[in-house]
Design a protein around this motif. Structure first.
Motif, PDB file in Angstrom:
ATOM      1  N   ALA A  93      23.400   8.875 -16.113  1.00 58.23           N
ATOM      2  CA  ALA A  93      24.082  10.145 -16.360  1.00 58.23           C
ATOM      3  C   ALA A  93      23.284  11.302 -15.770  1.00 58.23           C
ATOM      4  O   ALA A  93      22.079  11.187 -15.539  1.00 58.23           O
ATOM      5  N   VAL A  94      23.977  12.407 -15.540  1.00 59.18           N
ATOM      6  CA  VAL A  94      23.312  13.615 -15.059  1.00 59.18           C
ATOM      7  C   VAL A  94      22.294  14.052 -16.122  1.00 59.18           C
ATOM      8  O   VAL A  94      22.639  14.158 -17.296  1.00 59.18           O
ATOM      9  N   PRO A  95      21.041  14.269 -15.741  1.00 60.15           N
ATOM     10  CA  PRO A  95      20.015  14.644 -16.730  1.00 60.15           C
ATOM     11  C   PRO A  95      20.352  15.955 -17.437  1.00 60.15           C
ATOM     12  O   PRO A  95      21.007  16.832 -16.870  1.00 60.15           O
ATOM     13  N   SER A  96      19.879  16.077 -18.671  1.00 61.98           N
ATOM     14  CA  SER A  96      20.115  17.285 -19.462  1.00 61.98           C
ATOM     15  C   SER A  96      19.252  18.431 -18.962  1.00 61.98           C
ATOM     16  O   SER A  96      18.091  18.243 -18.605  1.00 61.98           O
ATOM     17  N   LEU A  97      19.832  19.623 -18.975  1.00 64.68           N
ATOM     18  CA  LEU A  97      19.125  20.824 -18.554  1.00 64.68           C
ATOM     19  C   LEU A  97      18.613  21.559 -19.784  1.00 64.68           C
ATOM     20  O   LEU A  97      19.197  21.463 -20.859  1.00 64.68           O
ATOM     21  N   VAL A  98      17.517  22.308 -19.622  1.00 67.20           N
ATOM     22  CA  VAL A  98      16.992  23.141 -20.701  1.00 67.20           C
ATOM     23  C   VAL A  98      16.808  24.560 -20.183  1.00 67.20           C
ATOM     24  O   VAL A  98      16.641  24.777 -18.981  1.00 67.20           O
ATOM     25  N   SER A 106      17.677  27.893 -15.873  1.00 63.90           N
ATOM     26  CA  SER A 106      17.629  26.579 -16.501  1.00 63.90           C
ATOM     27  C   SER A 106      16.736  25.689 -15.653  1.00 63.90           C
ATOM     28  O   SER A 106      16.505  25.970 -14.474  1.00 63.90           O
ATOM     29  N   GLU A 107      16.253  24.609 -16.253  1.00 62.82           N
ATOM     30  CA  GLU A 107      15.429  23.691 -15.483  1.00 62.82           C
ATOM     31  C   GLU A 107      15.605  22.263 -15.969  1.00 62.82           C
ATOM     32  O   GLU A 107      16.109  22.015 -17.066  1.00 62.82           O
ATOM     33  N   VAL A 108      15.194  21.339 -15.100  1.00 65.83           N
ATOM     34  CA  VAL A 108      15.267  19.918 -15.412  1.00 65.83           C
ATOM     35  C   VAL A 108      14.107  19.220 -14.707  1.00 65.83           C
ATOM     36  O   VAL A 108      13.750  19.575 -13.579  1.00 65.83           O
ATOM     37  N   SER A 109      13.494  18.268 -15.397  1.00 67.58           N
ATOM     38  CA  SER A 109      12.432  17.442 -14.815  1.00 67.58           C
ATOM     39  C   SER A 109      12.981  16.043 -14.597  1.00 67.58           C
ATOM     40  O   SER A 109      13.586  15.461 -15.505  1.00 67.58           O
ATOM     41  N   ILE A 110      12.768  15.517 -13.402  1.00 64.63           N
ATOM     42  CA  ILE A 110      13.292  14.205 -13.057  1.00 64.63           C
ATOM     43  C   ILE A 110      12.146  13.287 -12.652  1.00 64.63           C
ATOM     44  O   ILE A 110      11.503  13.512 -11.615  1.00 64.63           O
ATOM     45  N   PRO A 111      11.866  12.258 -13.448  1.00 62.37           N
ATOM     46  CA  PRO A 111      10.848  11.280 -13.054  1.00 62.37           C
ATOM     47  C   PRO A 111      11.335  10.512 -11.826  1.00 62.37           C
ATOM     48  O   PRO A 111      12.486  10.061 -11.770  1.00 62.37           O
ATOM     49  N   GLU A 123      18.088   7.879  -5.798  1.00 58.16           N
ATOM     50  CA  GLU A 123      19.416   7.577  -5.264  1.00 58.16           C
ATOM     51  C   GLU A 123      20.498   8.459  -5.896  1.00 58.16           C
ATOM     52  O   GLU A 123      21.469   8.828  -5.245  1.00 58.16           O
ATOM     53  N   ASN A 124      20.327   8.788  -7.181  1.00 62.42           N
ATOM     54  CA  ASN A 124      21.328   9.589  -7.885  1.00 62.42           C
ATOM     55  C   ASN A 124      21.202  11.089  -7.629  1.00 62.42           C
ATOM     56  O   ASN A 124      22.157  11.834  -7.866  1.00 62.42           O
ATOM     57  N   LEU A 125      20.048  11.522  -7.170  1.00 64.25           N
ATOM     58  CA  LEU A 125      19.800  12.955  -7.026  1.00 64.25           C
ATOM     59  C   LEU A 125      20.815  13.676  -6.129  1.00 64.25           C
ATOM     60  O   LEU A 125      21.242  14.785  -6.469  1.00 64.25           O
ATOM     61  N   PRO A 126      21.248  13.097  -5.001  1.00 61.41           N
ATOM     62  CA  PRO A 126      22.280  13.801  -4.208  1.00 61.41           C
ATOM     63  C   PRO A 126      23.548  14.091  -5.011  1.00 61.41           C
ATOM     64  O   PRO A 126      24.119  15.179  -4.904  1.00 61.41           O
ATOM     65  N   SER A 130      25.021  17.879  -6.241  1.00 63.25           N
ATOM     66  CA  SER A 130      26.393  18.352  -5.983  1.00 63.25           C
ATOM     67  C   SER A 130      27.057  18.805  -7.280  1.00 63.25           C
ATOM     68  O   SER A 130      27.828  19.767  -7.285  1.00 63.25           O
ATOM     69  N   VAL A 131      26.747  18.148  -8.389  1.00 63.08           N
ATOM     70  CA  VAL A 131      27.288  18.568  -9.691  1.00 63.08           C
ATOM     71  C   VAL A 131      26.705  19.926 -10.074  1.00 63.08           C
ATOM     72  O   VAL A 131      27.422  20.834 -10.497  1.00 63.08           O
ATOM     73  N   TRP A 132      25.392  20.077  -9.920  1.00 71.23           N
ATOM     74  CA  TRP A 132      24.735  21.328 -10.312  1.00 71.23           C
ATOM     75  C   TRP A 132      25.188  22.499  -9.449  1.00 71.23           C
ATOM     76  O   TRP A 132      25.250  23.635  -9.920  1.00 71.23           O
ATOM     77  N   LYS A 133      25.511  22.243  -8.185  1.00 73.00           N
ATOM     78  CA  LYS A 133      25.939  23.330  -7.294  1.00 73.00           C
ATOM     79  C   LYS A 133      27.245  23.977  -7.763  1.00 73.00           C
ATOM     80  O   LYS A 133      27.531  25.100  -7.384  1.00 73.00           O
TER      81      LYS A 133
END
Length: 199
Positions: A93-98, A106-111, A123-126, A130-133
């Motif tokens: 799933a799309v990671p949660s933003l804080v 807002s920000e998000v950390s992605i391991p 692989e999911n980041l692209p 596009s969702v965040w844009k």
């Protein structure tokens, strides 16, 4: 976008403010824009440097009334086979933003586990970008060291990238130019450098 050699000193420096104003001015002509920051050394990015750049952009966004969409800061955390990395491998799933405690963004950390194969998060980041844009006008991506795979893979997804030099020692000029060439070969656009001085 033409801000090579920008200097950041303490929290706000006139040339840093000009850099942020230029970015936001370019943003006012686009629906959304993604800027990548890559470290000109082998060290992971200093969160304080990314925070300072985010604060500069946050102020510039407030001053530029034509831009009404908020900013998102994405922090890629490269790791080698840790529990955090394995958790990221399971995430679909799309990671949660804080909300940031330092400003209105807002920000998000992605391991991003680094290994022989591309991680699921990489692989999911692209798709996530596009969702965040759809919701954010400006996305600032902390790509990590210029020599690491995440920087080269995600850099081309940004409208442009800046190389952050300092405050800790950076690679030699030849080392940085070699990695810039690899980035450009991968499809990244390097706008210039940002020099972060120690406070």
């Amino acid at each position: 976008m033409n801000a090579p050699g920008t200097h950041l000193q303490n929290e706000l420096d006139p040339s840093g403010a000009n850099w942020a104003a230029d970015v936001v001015s370019d943003l006012s002509q686009n629906v959304s824009m993604t800027i990548g920051l890559t470290r000109g050394s082998r060290h992971t990015s200093d969160s304080q440097v990314v925070d300072a750049l985010s604060q500069l952009l946050d102020r510039a966004l407030k001053d530029h009334r034509e831009v009404v969409r908020p900013m998102l800061v994405v922090r890629l955390q490269a790791s080698a086979g840790t529990d955090l990395g394995r958790a990221a491998e399971r995430a679909e799933a799309v990671p949660s933003l804080v909300r940031s405690s330092l400003g209105t963004w807002s920000e998000v950390s992605i391991p991003v586990p680094v290994g022989k194969h591309a991680s699921r998060s990489l692989e999911n980041l692209p798709h996530w970008l596009s969702v965040w844009k759809r919701n954010f006008g400006l996305i600032l991506v902390d790509l990590g060291p210029i020599s690491q795979v995440p920087s080269r893979v995600i850099g081309p997804l940004c409208d442009g990238c800046y190389i952050v030099l300092g405050p800790e020692p950076c690679g030699s000029r030849d080392w940085i130019l070699r990695h810039v060439a690899w980035h450009q070969h991968s499809g990244s656009t390097i706008y210039g450098t940002l020099v972060a001085n120690a406070a």
